[in-house]
Design an enzyme around this catalytic site. Structure first.
Site, PDB file in Angstrom:
ATOM      1  N   ASP A  71       0.791  -1.143  -0.017  1.00  0.00           N
ATOM      2  CA  ASP A  71      -0.063   0.059  -0.105  1.00  0.00           C
ATOM      3  C   ASP A  71       0.929   1.173  -0.095  1.00  0.00           C
ATOM      4  O   ASP A  71       2.057   1.349   0.155  1.00  0.00           O
ATOM      5  CB  ASP A  71      -1.018  -0.034   1.093  1.00  0.00           C
ATOM      6  CG  ASP A  71      -2.012  -1.058   0.957  1.00  0.00           C
ATOM      7  OD1 ASP A  71      -2.316  -1.225   0.025  1.00  0.00           O
ATOM      8  OD2 ASP A  71      -2.677  -1.083   2.132  1.00  0.00           O
ATOM      9  N   LYS A  93      -3.941   2.798  -2.179  1.00  0.00           N
ATOM     10  CA  LYS A  93      -5.065   3.731  -1.879  1.00  0.00           C
ATOM     11  C   LYS A  93      -4.871   4.860  -0.962  1.00  0.00           C
ATOM     12  O   LYS A  93      -4.843   4.678   0.118  1.00  0.00           O
ATOM     13  CB  LYS A  93      -6.601   2.701  -1.383  1.00  0.00           C
ATOM     14  CG  LYS A  93      -6.695   1.779  -2.415  1.00  0.00           C
ATOM     15  CD  LYS A  93      -8.047   1.247  -2.049  1.00  0.00           C
ATOM     16  CE  LYS A  93      -7.565   0.224  -0.722  1.00  0.00           C
ATOM     17  NZ  LYS A  93      -6.850  -0.921  -1.031  1.00  0.00           N
ATOM     18  N   MET A 206      -8.394   8.774   9.095  1.00  0.00           N
ATOM     19  CA  MET A 206      -8.894   9.429   7.842  1.00  0.00           C
ATOM     20  C   MET A 206      -9.897  10.411   8.054  1.00  0.00           C
ATOM     21  O   MET A 206     -10.899  10.598   6.954  1.00  0.00           O
ATOM     22  CB  MET A 206      -9.538   8.382   6.996  1.00  0.00           C
ATOM     23  CG  MET A 206      -8.500   7.041   6.778  1.00  0.00           C
ATOM     24  SD  MET A 206      -9.204   5.441   6.204  1.00  0.00           S
ATOM     25  CE  MET A 206      -9.969   5.005   7.352  1.00  0.00           C
TER      26      MET A 206
END
Length: 310
Positions: A71, A93, A206
């Site tokens: 990632d 991502k 996030m």
């Protein structure tokens, strides 16, 4: 490139004195007969990015990998610890920018494992904490593939340790809650009335791009506007930055400071302990604190000044 053998030697001789370590190395899980036609998938938590926080078990598995799917939050230093002969495939991502959709990642895991390869799925943090690890393993087991899951240090733990903000404390917080700022559909996770307990630490993953809406929603739902609040960017890395404020001030402070992602948000009275520990916290030395640590974050008349702490 990181020399992992030197890393382990230094770790063993310098950091683990007078401790006898017996590590059993085996290529296959005990009690499982190897299927020569099918490989295995190893879900590995790469932690917060600091290579010294990687587990020895994760390192062992990474060094026997045939294929590594990694990632965007996996640091170059950690990626360099994988087998030199491994095929490394970026599947990262970041917010709405996906190098490959989740379905495509699932397909790659299955494809390479069915080809008889040892596949390492290398994820930042811990794969089972907002890392979609469970979703990927569901696809793996549907195809009869054996897997191993190796935990990593999640961002909340890394941020707490490196800043001296304990997630729990008997005088301040008896529970801790990890919350994602977004649901699977991409819609904001705006169940703000679930986070009103003043004896609870809430960690938002996030959530930096939603900080305005998040703080306004929490206040509107009834959370005290003077609740201590912290933003930690690049937790545990040399580029770590910290912003300290309150629920009603932190969004304005971030608008000025512009701390970059990835960042973690911590809300609760435990944030006040940062001031008590800051001058003695070796893990925070050399990292930037975007606040004046001598000021009281609960004084509504004070607006924190921005300074660089060397």
């Amino acid at each position: 490139m990181t020399d992992s053998s030197t890393f382990i030697a230094a770790l063993t001789s310098q950091n683990l004195p007078n401790i006898n370590c017996h590590i059993r190395v085996s290529d296959e899980p005990s009690g499982i007969e190897k299927n020569v036609k099918t490989g295995t998938v190893h879900l590995v938590g790469a932690g917060s990015g600091d290579p010294e926080l990687l587990t020895l078990k994760a390192l062992r598995v990474m060094q026997k990998a045939d294929v590594v799917l990694y990632d965007s939050l996996v640091s170059e230093d950690i990626l360099d610890m994988c087998a030199l002969t491994a095929e490394k495939i970026f599947v990262g991502k970041r917010r709405a920018n996906h190098a490959l959709p989740q379905e495509g990642i699932n397909e790659l895991l299955v494809k390479h494992a069915l080809a008889g390869k040892t596949v390492v799925r290398l994820k930042g943090g811990d794969p089972f904490i907002f890392g979609r690890g469970g979703e990927e393993l569901q696809e793996v087991v549907r195809h009869g593939i054996f897997f191993e899951s190796i935990p990593g240090i999640t961002a909340a733990s890394a941020a707490a340790s490196s800043t001296g903000i304990p997630l729990t404390h008997r005088d301040h917080a008896q529970t801790v809650k990890f919350v994602t700022a977004y649901k699977k559909s991409g819609a904001p996770n705006n169940n703000y009335d679930e986070h009103l307990d003043s004896t609870q630490t809430v960690v938002f993953y996030m959530g930096l791009h939603q900080l305005d809406e998040l703080t306004e929603g929490l206040i509107a739902a009834g959370r005290d506007s003077k609740t201590p609040f912290a933003v930690i960017s690049h937790a545990s890395l040399p580029t770590q930055q910290l912003l300290i404020g309150t629920l009603d001030s932190i969004a304005k402070q971030q608008a000025e400071a512009k701390l970059p992602t990835p960042a973690l948000l911590i809300m609760g009275d435990v944030v006040t302990l940062y001031h008590e520990f800051a001058d003695y916290n070796l893990g925070a030395f050399g990292k930037r604190a975007v606040c004046n640590i001598k000021q009281s974050i609960t004084d509504k008349h004070l607006i924190p000044t921005f300074e660089s702490v060397a």
